[in-house]
Scaffold this motif. Structure first.
Motif, PDB file in Angstrom:
ATOM      1  N   ARG A 174      35.439  23.004  43.999  1.00  0.00           N
ATOM      2  CA  ARG A 174      35.628  23.740  45.185  1.00  0.00           C
ATOM      3  C   ARG A 174      37.035  23.456  45.759  1.00  0.00           C
ATOM      4  N   VAL A 175      37.584  22.434  45.526  1.00  0.00           N
ATOM      5  CA  VAL A 175      38.804  21.830  45.954  1.00  0.00           C
ATOM      6  C   VAL A 175      40.221  22.551  44.976  1.00  0.00           C
ATOM      7  N   ARG A 176      39.716  23.054  43.849  1.00  0.00           N
ATOM      8  CA  ARG A 176      40.630  23.542  42.816  1.00  0.00           C
ATOM      9  C   ARG A 176      40.969  24.845  43.042  1.00  0.00           C
ATOM     10  N   SER A 177      40.622  25.584  44.118  1.00  0.00           N
ATOM     11  CA  SER A 177      41.079  26.964  44.207  1.00  0.00           C
ATOM     12  C   SER A 177      40.710  27.308  45.745  1.00  0.00           C
ATOM     13  N   ALA A 178      41.273  28.465  46.134  1.00  0.00           N
ATOM     14  CA  ALA A 178      41.162  28.990  47.609  1.00  0.00           C
ATOM     15  C   ALA A 178      40.077  29.650  47.925  1.00  0.00           C
ATOM     16  N   GLY A 179      38.933  29.813  47.044  1.00  0.00           N
ATOM     17  CA  GLY A 179      37.781  30.390  47.427  1.00  0.00           C
ATOM     18  C   GLY A 179      36.997  29.878  48.267  1.00  0.00           C
ATOM     19  N   HIS A 180      37.114  28.351  48.291  1.00  0.00           N
ATOM     20  CA  HIS A 180      35.986  27.733  49.342  1.00  0.00           C
ATOM     21  C   HIS A 180      36.703  27.086  50.632  1.00  0.00           C
ATOM     22  N   ASP A 181      38.014  27.403  50.789  1.00  0.00           N
ATOM     23  CA  ASP A 181      38.794  26.931  51.688  1.00  0.00           C
ATOM     24  C   ASP A 181      38.896  28.010  52.852  1.00  0.00           C
ATOM     25  N   ILE A 182      38.348  27.753  54.019  1.00  0.00           N
ATOM     26  CA  ILE A 182      38.043  28.277  55.165  1.00  0.00           C
ATOM     27  C   ILE A 182      39.363  28.742  55.968  1.00  0.00           C
ATOM     28  N   GLY A 183      40.544  27.816  55.415  1.00  0.00           N
ATOM     29  CA  GLY A 183      41.686  27.971  56.096  1.00  0.00           C
ATOM     30  C   GLY A 183      42.584  29.045  55.305  1.00  0.00           C
ATOM     31  N   ARG A 184      42.151  29.522  54.074  1.00  0.00           N
ATOM     32  CA  ARG A 184      42.684  30.411  53.387  1.00  0.00           C
ATOM     33  C   ARG A 184      41.806  31.724  53.214  1.00  0.00           C
ATOM     34  N   PHE A 185      41.253  32.181  54.254  1.00  0.00           N
ATOM     35  CA  PHE A 185      40.291  33.135  54.311  1.00  0.00           C
ATOM     36  C   PHE A 185      40.595  34.406  53.618  1.00  0.00           C
ATOM     37  N   PHE A 186      41.808  35.106  53.736  1.00  0.00           N
ATOM     38  CA  PHE A 186      41.908  36.280  53.318  1.00  0.00           C
ATOM     39  C   PHE A 186      42.262  36.072  51.649  1.00  0.00           C
ATOM     40  N   ASN A 187      42.634  35.046  51.272  1.00  0.00           N
ATOM     41  CA  ASN A 187      42.773  35.019  49.821  1.00  0.00           C
ATOM     42  C   ASN A 187      41.265  34.932  49.228  1.00  0.00           C
ATOM     43  N   ALA A 188      40.570  34.295  49.854  1.00  0.00           N
ATOM     44  CA  ALA A 188      38.880  34.013  49.368  1.00  0.00           C
ATOM     45  C   ALA A 188      38.288  35.752  49.510  1.00  0.00           C
ATOM     46  N   LEU A 189      38.506  36.047  50.601  1.00  0.00           N
ATOM     47  CA  LEU A 189      37.898  37.498  50.791  1.00  0.00           C
ATOM     48  C   LEU A 189      38.499  38.537  49.774  1.00  0.00           C
ATOM     49  N   ASN A 190      39.563  38.572  49.387  1.00  0.00           N
ATOM     50  CA  ASN A 190      40.323  39.257  48.314  1.00  0.00           C
ATOM     51  C   ASN A 190      39.588  38.958  46.873  1.00  0.00           C
ATOM     52  N   GLN A 191      39.333  37.730  46.763  1.00  0.00           N
ATOM     53  CA  GLN A 191      38.723  37.427  45.441  1.00  0.00           C
ATOM     54  C   GLN A 191      37.182  38.215  45.162  1.00  0.00           C
ATOM     55  N   VAL A 192      36.581  37.938  46.433  1.00  0.00           N
ATOM     56  CA  VAL A 192      35.267  38.636  46.561  1.00  0.00           C
ATOM     57  C   VAL A 192      35.113  40.042  46.416  1.00  0.00           C
ATOM     58  N   ARG A 193      36.179  40.694  47.012  1.00  0.00           N
ATOM     59  CA  ARG A 193      36.486  42.246  47.169  1.00  0.00           C
ATOM     60  C   ARG A 193      36.852  42.575  45.717  1.00  0.00           C
ATOM     61  N   THR A 194      37.550  42.152  45.038  1.00  0.00           N
ATOM     62  CA  THR A 194      37.956  42.305  43.613  1.00  0.00           C
ATOM     63  C   THR A 194      37.217  42.152  42.605  1.00  0.00           C
ATOM     64  N   GLY A 195      36.324  40.824  42.687  1.00  0.00           N
ATOM     65  CA  GLY A 195      35.736  40.272  41.955  1.00  0.00           C
ATOM     66  C   GLY A 195      36.355  39.586  40.729  1.00  0.00           C
ATOM     67  N   THR A 196      37.556  39.250  41.141  1.00  0.00           N
ATOM     68  CA  THR A 196      38.598  38.422  40.183  1.00  0.00           C
ATOM     69  C   THR A 196      38.923  37.254  40.912  1.00  0.00           C
ATOM     70  N   PHE A 197      38.586  35.921  40.060  1.00  0.00           N
ATOM     71  CA  PHE A 197      38.810  34.745  40.338  1.00  0.00           C
ATOM     72  C   PHE A 197      40.306  34.527  40.218  1.00  0.00           C
ATOM     73  N   GLU A 198      41.099  33.611  41.356  1.00  0.00           N
ATOM     74  CA  GLU A 198      42.570  33.422  41.067  1.00  0.00           C
ATOM     75  C   GLU A 198      42.627  31.940  41.308  1.00  0.00           C
ATOM     76  N   GLY A 199      43.417  31.314  40.401  1.00  0.00           N
ATOM     77  CA  GLY A 199      43.504  29.673  40.531  1.00  0.00           C
ATOM     78  C   GLY A 199      44.856  29.207  40.023  1.00  0.00           C
ATOM     79  N   THR A 200      45.212  28.122  40.660  1.00  0.00           N
ATOM     80  CA  THR A 200      46.614  27.781  40.302  1.00  0.00           C
ATOM     81  C   THR A 200      46.451  26.358  39.349  1.00  0.00           C
ATOM     82  N   TRP A 201      47.026  26.193  38.340  1.00  0.00           N
ATOM     83  CA  TRP A 201      47.251  24.745  37.828  1.00  0.00           C
ATOM     84  C   TRP A 201      48.530  24.709  37.311  1.00  0.00           C
ATOM     85  N   TRP A 202      48.923  23.521  36.619  1.00  0.00           N
ATOM     86  CA  TRP A 202      50.082  22.995  36.345  1.00  0.00           C
ATOM     87  C   TRP A 202      50.261  22.384  35.022  1.00  0.00           C
TER      88      TRP A 202
END
Length: 427
Positions: A174-202
């Motif tokens: 849950r800490v590895r992407s924005a989906g469970h971060d209430i501080g990044r609400f719109f990012n998480a909402l967009n993932q739910v609307r589009t059905g597409t996960f988005e995450g960042t790694w290095w």
């Protein structure tokens, strides 16, 4: 009679009995001057004793000397006690009441006792934060078994924000992407609307943004193009996850996991994961559990201040000064819990628990202390802005009401009464 313009240290004085007495004496002198000037201008007989007193009045007195001089006059001439209501007009009295209401109220013994009790409870809650969080988790675990939460968990199955593929899996996913971060609400909402996960790694210092539209078994993620349906699903999913031992990350915490610095990413992950399931820094352990002690402190202080106001004024509503005192009391009580929190965190870090030590930070209390400190500073600035006017300003304000013929007549009169006595035309 005038004050010494060079004695600037005496210009700013509080509105106390001395100032009221000086104003009363000034008004009496102005009345005598006006009567004398009126008589001189109209060729009427004047009071010689008054004219002689005005001509021989001392000049260039400091504020302290002026106060002593007027006190002696009041005693000799039996003026009685000076009352501010007899000096000021209704408009000025209204301004004075406003100024008095804005002044700082000293603490009473009961205030010290209440702050001590509230601070002690806050400190104890900080010392035993782990035990309190365990009790809170047990209560939430019971809630998780309820039919409502179980239904919500089923309703939000197969959402894209729950992707646990390579680079994003594990107990702390849950800490590895924005989906469970209430501080990044719109990012998480967009993932739910589009059905597409988005995450960042290095990798090798390069930032990689990965998007995934299917589960690990190849099934497409559930989606909800309508905003209101996506919002309902997201909130249900967050609620179902919040009551679990891992809870949710602190608002904005997932941003740390996307930073270029590897050590910072590792810290963000390990602090959330903890050494055991649920003992890391998360929304429950970082805000909810410590927030209980903070709320207790707030309730105790606020109840005391409003009851005190009700006993004194007949209404629980706080005046400006009483509200400022309440802010001071809240700051003092929360500062105790904040100090204990910082001490416990530092001790845990020194003992080698550098990652778990972060969970002992009393984040709500520290934030509240910062806000209250700014409020106390603002209240002090407001009090300074409505402070008592300087003595020189009062004199200039009164002198501004004199007309030129009156002033000229007074000077001529004083010279005629005592030619050997120099007259200061700037007084």
């Amino acid at each position: 009679m005038s004050t010494d313009n060079d004695d600037r240290a005496d210009w700013h004085v509080p509105i106390d009995a001395d100032l009221v007495g000086n104003l009363d004496a000034l008004i009496r002198d102005l009345d005598d001057i006006e009567a004398t000037a009126t008589a001189a201008l109209s060729d009427q007989p004047m009071d010689r004793s008054t004219a002689q007193r005005l001509a021989s009045a001392p000049k260039r007195l400091t504020y302290g000397e002026l106060t002593t001089y007027n006190q002696e006059r009041r005693k000799v001439q039996a003026w009685g006690e000076a009352e501010i209501a007899d000096i000021l007009d209704p408009v000025a009295l209204k301004h004075l009441d406003k100024w008095r209401n804005a002044q700082r109220i000293p603490w009473e013994r009961s205030d010290l006792i209440v702050v001590s009790v509230a601070g002690l409870l806050g400190a104890l809650a900080t010392l035993y934060d782990t035990q309190i969080d365990t009790a809170v988790l047990e209560g939430l675990s019971w809630l998780k078994k309820s039919n409502l939460l179980s239904q919500w968990e089923r309703d939000t199955a197969r959402l894209s924000i729950d992707y646990t593929g390579p680079k994003f899996g594990g107990p702390a996913h849950r800490v590895r992407s924005a989906g469970h971060d209430i501080g990044r609400f719109f990012n998480a909402l967009n993932q739910v609307r589009t059905g597409t996960f988005e995450g960042t790694w290095w990798e090798d210092g390069q930032r990689v943004v990965e998007q995934v539209a299917t589960t690990r078994s190849g099934m497409p993620f559930a989606n909800a193009p309508e905003a209101h349906l996506a919002l309902a699903l997201l909130l249900k999913h967050w609620a179902a996850d919040f009551v679990t031992p891992m809870s949710l990350p602190l608002p904005g915490w997932t941003l740390l996991y996307e930073m270029p610095d590897r050590d910072l990413r590792k810290f963000a992950h390990d602090a959330y994961a903890g050494t055991n399931t649920g003992d890391g820094l998360n929304l429950r352990s970082g805000l909810l559990s410590p927030g209980l002690g903070m709320v207790t402190t707030e309730v105790i202080i606020r109840t005391h201040t409003h009851l005190s106001a009700y006993r004194k004024t007949g209404t629980p509503r706080l005046a400006t000064a009483a509200a400022a005192k309440r802010t001071e009391m809240l700051l003092a009580a929360h500062a105790v819990a904040g100090a204990v929190s910082l001490s416990k965190t530092a001790a845990a870090a020194a003992a080698g628990e550098s990652l778990v030590a972060a969970r002992h930070l009393h984040i709500p209390a520290l934030l509240r202390i910062g806000i209250l400190s700014l409020t106390v500073r603002s209240d002090a600035a407001d009090r300074a802005a409505v402070g008592a006017p300087p003595w020189q300003q009062l004199l200039e304000g009164e002198a501004a009401t004199w007309t030129l013929p009156e002033a000229a007549a007074i000077v001529d009169l004083l010279v005629a009464q005592d030619p050997a006595h120099p007259v200061d035309r700037d007084m």
